[in-house]
Design an enzyme around this catalytic site. Structure first.
Site, PDB file in Angstrom:
ATOM      1  N   HIS A 137       0.830  -1.201   0.000  1.00 50.90           N
ATOM      2  CA  HIS A 137       0.000   0.000   0.000  1.00 50.90           C
ATOM      3  C   HIS A 137       0.865   1.253   0.000  1.00 50.90           C
ATOM      4  CE1 HIS A 137      -3.330   2.706   0.904  1.00 50.90           C
ATOM      5  NE2 HIS A 137      -4.115   1.701   0.571  1.00 50.90           N
ATOM      6  N   HIS A 138       0.446   2.250  -0.777  1.00 52.89           N
ATOM      7  CA  HIS A 138       1.235   3.481  -0.910  1.00 52.89           C
ATOM      8  C   HIS A 138       1.297   4.258   0.406  1.00 52.89           C
ATOM      9  CE1 HIS A 138       3.447   6.454  -3.025  1.00 52.89           C
ATOM     10  NE2 HIS A 138       2.947   6.219  -4.218  1.00 52.89           N
ATOM     11  N   SER A 139       0.368   4.012   1.330  1.00 50.16           N
ATOM     12  CA  SER A 139       0.442   4.680   2.632  1.00 50.16           C
ATOM     13  C   SER A 139       1.604   4.143   3.456  1.00 50.16           C
ATOM     14  CB  SER A 139      -0.867   4.474   3.409  1.00 50.16           C
ATOM     15  OG  SER A 139      -1.102   3.089   3.650  1.00 50.16           O
ATOM     16  N   ASN A 329       5.843   8.322   2.743  1.00 52.69           N
ATOM     17  CA  ASN A 329       6.077   8.934   1.449  1.00 52.69           C
ATOM     18  C   ASN A 329       6.902  10.208   1.600  1.00 52.69           C
ATOM     19  OD1 ASN A 329       4.113   7.539  -0.710  1.00 52.69           O
ATOM     20  ND2 ASN A 329       3.166   7.508   1.315  1.00 52.69           N
TER      21      ASN A 329
END
Length: 479
Positions: A137-139, A329
């Protein structure tokens, strides 16, 4: 533990129609002495790595205890058999069947009750290779961190002992604050405020639409470096500005099903093209994408008169940070003129080069936090698109084109040689295609991820990428 505001946005913006995980497809060649049960044995050996790093144990929570905000908690009992799976391709076991499987897997949501990652080992390729598709997941982490983690446990010696990406790395840790607080360039107020927003996730930053507008609005009160960057962008003819991109067939609502296409070209070819005109490899890759999009849209009868605009993410990570430190990120972004209104590939590359050079000059001298302030203005349209005002405005940009650094050397997983690796990314609402490039062992590997419903014949972009590289080489030989 707290979750950064930017990380939380990837959870807030997610729905069945909008999965927000990223992925990687790796193809391995078994060692010469591998038997018929090699892949099954490989899979079973993976399950013996039961020591899972704290990072890869994280799962999101949101409750009254977290005051309604997203936070991380560690799962004390990881079920590896759930996260790590073995699949087999149907006959005839071509790459086509592999890409179909990966497309389906990339379109399904990760279970938020568990740590947000999966690894799928795939056997049954007719040529004897096997594949691994991993999604995260990008989180939890961005693309640069994901690639670094996937490669960190492998070795350049076929006899070296490897570890999977969920295992602890044993490398030193640095706090996220150490990374984000570097070099405030003499600014005040906005830097401290944005750092706090990005690390502590206050309530107002966690509303999808409002957070984008708030962050963009803060740029008006930004320090001189940020103000100069925005003024420069409006004054410079090479600059691309948000919400000036033409509307295209790619800028439409999307569904959750995905289609994925991938192919690699020699890095030396891109390097030679760039060297002849003083352009970077990334400039050449972006120009290839621009030419491929021009050809594709022309085939569909949908090429606009005005040039397409791409958003190019920029990693803000420290080069010395260890893989266990690369959480969440740390990404900025710039806009690039793709010159799709230009028929000559050499002229198109020249315009791409001018646009990227302007973007680099605009960001020079800024700290990572200041770059994020500018990025908030550039990328706010993605969040705004999620509240369905796209009909009122032009797209902020037409698509995202990313370049994720990979490794230069051939690496092995317990004797199995990694021969190809391809990135998978996220189409957003109003951004139906994402093109991501990664490098590995002299190859430039392009992964094209698109909405299955909105982008017909997505795979045709691959021969168009190759044809554009051919034409760039021919045009530069004539010049």
């Amino acid at each position: 533990m707290p979750m950064g505001a930017l990380d939380a946005l990837f959870l807030l913006g997610e729905s069945r129609e909008h999965p927000t995980h990223i992925g990687a497809l790796q193809l391995f060649e078994p060692p010469p002495d591998a038997g018929s049960e090699y892949v099954s044995d490989f899979y079973r050996e993976l399950l013996t790595h039961t020591d899972v790093s704290r990072l890869m144990r994280r799962r999101p929570v949101r409750s009254t205890a977290t005051l309604g905000q997203f936070a991380w908690e560690e799962d004390p009992e990881i079920e590896l058999e759930y996260h790590v799976r073995l699949s087999a391709l149907p006959r005839p076991g071509r790459v086509r069947e592999l890409l179909e499987l990966v497309s389906r897997l990339h379109g399904t949501l990760l279970d938020r009750h568990r740590p947000l990652w999966e690894m799928h080992v795939v056997e049954g390729l007719a040529d004897g290779r096997f594949a691994i598709y991993t999604k995260v997941h990008h989180s939890l982490m961005d693309g640069v961190s994901t690639v670094k983690r996937l490669h960190a446990g492998l070795g350049s010696d076929p006899k070296s002992k490897s570890r999977p990406f969920w295992a602890p790395s044993g490398r030193s840790k640095r706090s996220r604050g150490d990374r984000d607080d570097r070099g405030d360039n003499g600014s005040s107020g906005i830097v401290d405020m944005l750092t706090k927003m990005l690390t502590e996730a206050p309530k107002e930053a966690l509303d999808k639409a409002q957070s984008a507008v708030k962050l963009a609005g803060q740029v008006a009160a930004a320090p001189p470096a940020v103000v100069r960057a925005l003024v420069s962008a409006y004054a410079d003819s090479a600059a691309s500005l948000p919400f000036e991109a033409p509307r295209t067939m790619l800028n439409v609502p999307i569904g959750g099903a995905r289609r994925f296409a991938a192919q690699a070209w020699s890095m030396d070819r891109l390097r030679q093209v760039g060297k002849s005109v003083d352009a970077t490899i990334n400039d050449v890759a972006v120009a290839m994408c621009a030419g491929a999009l021009r050809r594709y849209l022309s085939e569909q009868g949908e090429l606009p008169d005005k040039s397409l605009v791409a958003m190019l993410p920029v990693s803000l990570r420290s080069s010395e940070s260890g893989s266990d430190d690369d959480t969440g990120n740390a990404v900025g972004a710039v806009l690039c003129d793709l010159a799709t209104d230009q028929a000559d590939p050499a002229v198109r590359l020249s315009r791409v080069r001018a646009s990227t050079r302007h973007a680099k000059a605009m960001l020079s001298g800024m700290s990572p936090v200041q770059i994020m302030a500018v990025t908030s203005a550039v990328a706010s349209g993605v969040a705004l698109g999620s509240v369905e005002i796209g009909e009122l405005l032009r797209p902020p940009f037409n698509l995202i084109i990313s370049n994720v650094p990979g490794g230069k050397d051939v690496i092995y997983w317990n004797g199995a040689r990694l021969v190809e690796t391809y990135p998978l990314s996220i189409p957003f609402e109003g951004q139906a295609v994402n093109i991501t490039l990664t490098s590995y062992a002299g190859q430039a590997s392009f992964g094209v991820t698109g909405c299955r419903r909105s982008v017909p014949h997505l795979q045709r972009l691959l021969p168009h990428l190759g044809a554009e590289l051919d034409d760039l080489e021919k045009a530069l030989r004539r010049s």
